[in-house]
Motif scaffolding. Structure first.
Motif, short mmCIF file in Angstrom:
data_model
loop_
_atom_site.label_atom_id
_atom_site.label_comp_id
_atom_site.label_asym_id
_atom_site.label_seq_id
_atom_site.Cartn_x
_atom_site.Cartn_y
_atom_site.Cartn_z
N THR A 31 42.12 34.21 71.89
CA THR A 31 42.92 33.14 72.81
C THR A 31 43.16 31.97 71.96
O THR A 31 42.85 31.97 70.95
N LEU A 66 42.74 30.81 78.93
CA LEU A 66 43.88 31.89 79.23
C LEU A 66 44.74 31.11 80.39
O LEU A 66 45.62 31.28 80.82
N ASP A 69 47.06 28.60 78.56
CA ASP A 69 47.88 29.34 77.81
C ASP A 69 47.47 30.88 77.92
O ASP A 69 46.62 31.40 77.22
N PRO A 70 48.27 31.59 78.38
CA PRO A 70 47.97 32.93 78.75
C PRO A 70 48.23 34.13 77.49
O PRO A 70 47.78 35.16 77.48
N ARG A 71 48.75 33.48 76.43
CA ARG A 71 48.98 34.56 75.34
C ARG A 71 47.36 34.69 74.76
O ARG A 71 46.45 34.09 74.58
N ASP A 91 48.76 43.14 72.07
CA ASP A 91 49.16 41.49 72.17
C ASP A 91 49.96 41.45 73.45
O ASP A 91 50.52 42.22 73.92
N GLY A 92 49.79 40.22 74.33
CA GLY A 92 50.36 40.05 75.24
C GLY A 92 50.19 38.86 76.16
O GLY A 92 49.66 37.65 75.26
N ARG A 93 50.14 38.90 77.32
CA ARG A 93 49.74 37.51 78.35
C ARG A 93 48.88 38.05 79.37
O ARG A 93 48.82 39.15 79.98
N VAL A 95 47.61 37.60 82.99
CA VAL A 95 48.12 37.45 84.45
C VAL A 95 46.83 37.13 85.24
O VAL A 95 45.95 38.22 85.50
N ASP A 128 49.33 41.90 80.48
CA ASP A 128 50.85 41.97 80.34
C ASP A 128 51.09 42.49 79.04
O ASP A 128 51.09 41.65 77.86
N GLU A 130 52.70 43.14 75.58
CA GLU A 130 53.93 43.06 74.88
C GLU A 130 54.23 43.44 73.45
O GLU A 130 55.12 43.63 72.88
#
Length: 161
Positions: A31, A66, A69-71, A91-93, A95, A128, A130
């Motif tokens: 994170t 998170l 910053d959700p990355r 890798d992603g976000r 939710v 999510d 990516e």
């Protein structure tokens, strides 16, 4: 894209991740701290309600990261330096999951896995996706890297060991 769609579009990488995460029962979660520095934390993952879920203690640093910053990066735990089982990296976000039904399904999944379920407040996030990648070492093939990004095919690259 959420786990269920990722599993349909990229079944071989999703199956490898699911197998590895189920076997390890723990991942490394990357994170971004409030000062912009990276943070690595252990985290359990479970599959429920069509999602890869990450549950966290209430107000834990990684959960607060998170929310701000959700990355994120989710990485399998290497068993040893040779890591014959290979690496899985997503890798992603994140939710945040607040709806009762998926939270209940997450509780059922974790209870089925370890005989315990969260009580009280806790944070729950779905991934999510990516980007996804696997890296496997050894054998006649040397290093094999398989990568995927939305909109593209799985790309396999062989590198000399």
């Amino acid at each position: 894209m959420r786990w269920q769609e990722f599993s349909v579009r990229c079944p071989e990488l999703a199956a490898a991740a699911r197998h590895r995460f189920a076997a390890d029962q723990l991942v490394l979660l990357g994170t971004i701290r409030s000062d912009g520095a990276p943070r690595i934390s252990p985290c359990e993952v479970d599959f429920a309600a069509g999602d890869l879920m990450l549950g966290m203690m209430w107000r834990s640093r990684k959960a607060l990261d998170l929310r701000r910053d959700p990355r994120l990066t989710v990485h399998s735990l290497p068993a040893d330096k040779d890591n014959a089982g290979g690496d899985i990296k997503l890798d992603g976000r994140a939710v945040e999951v607040t709806d009762p039904d998926p939270r209940e399904r997450y509780c059922a999944a974790i209870e089925a896995r370890i005989g315990w379920h969260p009580t009280g407040d806790y944070h729950l996030f779905a991934l999510d996706v990516e980007h996804a990648a696997t890296v496997r070492f050894g054998g006649d093939e040397g290093m094999v890297v398989r990568r995927w990004r939305p909109g593209g095919p799985v790309v396999t690259e062989h590198r000399a060991g």
